[in-house]
Design an enzyme around this catalytic site. Structure first.
Site, PDB file in Angstrom:
ATOM      1  N   GLU A   1      -8.862  -6.798   4.147  1.00 17.56           N
ATOM      2  CA  GLU A   1      -8.099  -7.895   3.536  1.00 17.56           C
ATOM      3  C   GLU A   1      -7.447  -8.797   4.595  1.00 17.56           C
ATOM      4  OE1 GLU A   1      -5.707  -5.818   0.589  1.00 17.56           O
ATOM      5  OE2 GLU A   1      -7.558  -5.073  -0.325  1.00 17.56           O
TER       6      GLU A   1
ATOM      7  N   TYR B   1       0.803  -1.246   0.000  1.00 19.75           N
ATOM      8  CA  TYR B   1       0.000   0.000   0.000  1.00 19.75           C
ATOM      9  C   TYR B   1       0.825   1.280   0.000  1.00 19.75           C
ATOM     10  CZ  TYR B   1      -4.380  -2.421  -0.138  1.00 19.75           C
ATOM     11  OH  TYR B   1      -5.431  -3.187  -0.577  1.00 19.75           O
TER      12      TYR B   1
HETATM   13  C1  HEM Z   1      -7.615  -4.474  -8.720  1.00 20.08           C
HETATM   14  C2  HEM Z   1      -8.555  -0.386  -6.319  1.00 20.08           C
HETATM   15  C3  HEM Z   1      -4.390  -0.914  -3.876  1.00 20.08           C
HETATM   16  C4  HEM Z   1      -3.083  -4.310  -7.054  1.00 20.08           C
HETATM   17  C5  HEM Z   1      -8.225  -3.342  -8.254  1.00 20.08           C
HETATM   18  C6  HEM Z   1      -9.530  -2.890  -8.683  1.00 20.08           C
HETATM   19  C7  HEM Z   1      -9.788  -1.749  -8.027  1.00 20.08           C
HETATM   20  C8  HEM Z   1      -8.659  -1.459  -7.166  1.00 20.08           C
HETATM   21  C9  HEM Z   1     -11.045  -0.901  -8.156  1.00 20.08           C
HETATM   22  C10 HEM Z   1     -10.423  -3.607  -9.702  1.00 20.08           C
HETATM   23  C11 HEM Z   1     -11.209  -4.673  -8.982  1.00 20.08           C
HETATM   24  C12 HEM Z   1     -11.829  -5.717  -9.870  1.00 20.08           C
HETATM   25  O1  HEM Z   1     -11.247  -6.067 -10.902  1.00 20.08           O
HETATM   26  O2  HEM Z   1     -12.890  -6.232  -9.518  1.00 20.08           O
HETATM   27  C13 HEM Z   1      -7.507  -0.189  -5.431  1.00 20.08           C
HETATM   28  C14 HEM Z   1      -7.445   0.886  -4.450  1.00 20.08           C
HETATM   29  C15 HEM Z   1      -6.270   0.740  -3.761  1.00 20.08           C
HETATM   30  C16 HEM Z   1      -5.602  -0.426  -4.307  1.00 20.08           C
HETATM   31  C17 HEM Z   1      -8.505   1.958  -4.257  1.00 20.08           C
HETATM   32  C18 HEM Z   1      -5.683   1.573  -2.657  1.00 20.08           C
HETATM   33  C19 HEM Z   1      -6.365   2.081  -1.691  1.00 20.08           C
HETATM   34  C20 HEM Z   1      -3.653  -1.869  -4.530  1.00 20.08           C
HETATM   35  C21 HEM Z   1      -2.309  -2.266  -4.180  1.00 20.08           C
HETATM   36  C22 HEM Z   1      -1.916  -3.199  -5.094  1.00 20.08           C
HETATM   37  C23 HEM Z   1      -3.045  -3.417  -6.001  1.00 20.08           C
HETATM   38  C24 HEM Z   1      -1.502  -1.727  -2.992  1.00 20.08           C
HETATM   39  C25 HEM Z   1      -0.589  -3.915  -5.215  1.00 20.08           C
HETATM   40  C26 HEM Z   1       0.534  -3.312  -5.412  1.00 20.08           C
HETATM   41  C27 HEM Z   1      -4.201  -4.630  -7.780  1.00 20.08           C
HETATM   42  C28 HEM Z   1      -4.217  -5.649  -8.821  1.00 20.08           C
HETATM   43  C29 HEM Z   1      -5.531  -5.712  -9.290  1.00 20.08           C
HETATM   44  C30 HEM Z   1      -6.276  -4.725  -8.540  1.00 20.08           C
HETATM   45  C31 HEM Z   1      -3.028  -6.471  -9.290  1.00 20.08           C
HETATM   46  C32 HEM Z   1      -6.104  -6.649 -10.369  1.00 20.08           C
HETATM   47  C33 HEM Z   1      -6.346  -5.966 -11.652  1.00 20.08           C
HETATM   48  C34 HEM Z   1      -5.275  -6.166 -12.701  1.00 20.08           C
HETATM   49  O3  HEM Z   1      -4.395  -6.989 -12.560  1.00 20.08           O
HETATM   50  O4  HEM Z   1      -5.366  -5.478 -13.718  1.00 20.08           O
HETATM   51  N1  HEM Z   1      -7.730  -2.473  -7.332  1.00 20.08           N
HETATM   52  N2  HEM Z   1      -6.377  -0.947  -5.315  1.00 20.08           N
HETATM   53  N3  HEM Z   1      -4.073  -2.595  -5.617  1.00 20.08           N
HETATM   54  N4  HEM Z   1      -5.453  -4.114  -7.645  1.00 20.08           N
HETATM   55 FE1  HEM Z   1      -5.927  -2.598  -6.423  1.00 20.08          FE
END
Ligand code: HEM
Length: 404
Positions: free
Chosen positions: A137, A95
């Protein structure tokens, strides 16, 4: 606790973010992957190339910023994203990395408009949002690990059987290599598969719905081969699974996740509407309904191009033969000549209002819808025109959540 002043700054900068949101997140990803190339092992490169994840993240940031003083109202969305994060193995230490780069991107794109005061407010707000995700989480990780047969991270599964279901969909039956129990799951949930592909620099992670009812000694996923199309490259993982992965090969899976699940307390009639490979979670739900709720009327409506790409057809037809509670309808948008001759479908063309109304014995049902985005939009409109309440429509589409 954020101060009233910080909350005011955050709320007043939301419109700015809405204008520049996509540019900011694009810049953010460039910076993130330059400084932390190891994160390319987690993010879906195909989604990145198509800009889908950029929009998902941008939308999530707007939504969170708009609700910064009452984050509990977006808890369901945090949980939905949390399921995806847990399934991917996102950890608390990720994060701050995202936060730092997001702030740097805001500064970069907004230039002088991003004053120190604004940046400070966003740093604080991001901290609050990140904490909400981290705590949701943490509970999910604990549950996944504590549950009987559960595990943390990725676990080796052997392909016990590979079965072609149509020209484009193949099922994989997966049993744990360690021979121990597997975690129970709720019908509708998915697993992440982590794949090393020879010649590829990074590993790839993809989510696939579990397509059989729970309680079996295996997990089954039914994977669509994504072929190259204009504006979209061929799916690396799906093609590798179809072409290279054979019985006895090993796949790495994280424990089942996802909140698009069957409400098994509900006893009203249930209607499933699926498009293409979107049927996989619905088949898991359907099997569960006929196994556990033998008196619950169920309707399964599936839209496919034609019989050649229509997977799991005989399996659903067998269920309908065995269980009187179940009615099944096939809609083919492009039936083949043989489909026409053999009357392989109930409706030619797309699902339309008069036909749907006729099929639905009662609008007083619970609806589960899954398919590509256009299909979901069309079904949502049709169901509303049929008088179905929003709360009775449960949806999931494939790919990152486009809006919150
Ligand atoms: C997916 C928001 C932090 C890695 C997503 C999705 C959202 C989101 C809206 C799409 C969900 C879906 O596909 O149903 C956020 C928000 C964050 C956050 C608001 C911070 C407050 C992080 C962090 C990481 C991360 C810290 C890792 C470094 C990913 C990955 C996906 C994902 C790998 C899958 C989508 C892909 O591979 O294209 N996140 N996220 N996220 N998030 Fe986050």
């Amino acid at each position: 606790m954020l101060s009233p002043k910080t909350i005011e700054i955050i709320k007043s900068t939301v419109p700015v973010l809405e204008v520049h949101g996509t540019a900011i997140t694009k810049r953010f990803y460039q910076m993130l992957f330059t400084k932390h190339p190891e994160l390319l092992n987690i993010f879906n490169h195909a989604n990145q190339k198509q800009g889908r994840q950029q929009h998902a993240l941008a939308n999530a940031v707007y939504a969170a910023a708009k609700h910064i003083d009452q984050l509990e109202t977006i808890l369901p969305v945090v949980k939905q994203i949390g399921h995806k994060h847990r399934s991917l193995g996102i950890l608390p230490e990720h994060y701050p990395i995202v936060g730092e780069n997001l702030l740097a991107a805001i500064k970069d794109v907004l230039g002088n408009a991003a004053t120190d005061e604004i940046l400070q407010a966003w740093a604080e707000a991001y901290g609050v949002i990140a904490d909400a995700f981290i705590s949701v989480e943490a509970e999910m990780y604990e549950k996944a690990e504590r549950q009987q047969g559960g595990w943390a991270g990725f676990r080796a599964f052997r392909v016990a059987k590979k079965e072609q279901e149509s020209d484009v969909i193949t099922s994989f039956y997966l049993v744990p290599q360690d021979g121990n129990a597997i975690a129970a799951y709720e019908p509708g949930q998915y697993v992440s598969v982590k794949m090393e592909i020879p010649g590829e620099k990074n590993v790839h992670i993809r989510q696939y719905s579990l397509s059989d009812s729970p309680g079996k000694p295996y997990y089954r996923i039914s994977v669509k081969r994504v072929d190259e199309e204009e504006g979209r490259p061929a799916g690396k993982v799906s093609n590798y699974l179809h072409e290279q992965i054979q019985a006895d090969d090993v796949l790495w899976l994280s424990a089942p996740a996802g909140d698009f699940v069957l409400d098994s307390e509900e006893t009203r009639p249930i209607v499933f509407l699926s498009g293409g490979v979107g049927q996989t979670p619905l088949i898991s739900m359907l099997q569960t309904v006929v196994e556990r709720q033998p008196n619950r009327p169920a309707t399964f409506i599936h839209a496919a191009q034609n019989s050649q790409v229509h997977a799991l057809k005989s399996q659903v037809e067998e269920l309908a033969d065995k269980h009187r509670q179940l009615s099944v309808y096939w809609c083919y948008s492009q039936p083949t000549e043989r489909d026409v001759e053999s009357k392989a479908y109930h409706k030619a063309g797309h699902i339309e209002l008069p036909w749907l109304k006729e099929m639905l014995a009662t609008p007083n049902a619970s609806f589960y819808v899954c398919g590509p985005v256009d299909f979901m939009r069309a079904m949502n409109t049709l169901l509303k025109q049929c008088g179905v309440a929003d709360s009775d429509i449960h949806v999931e589409f494939f790919g990152p959540a486009a809006s919150l």
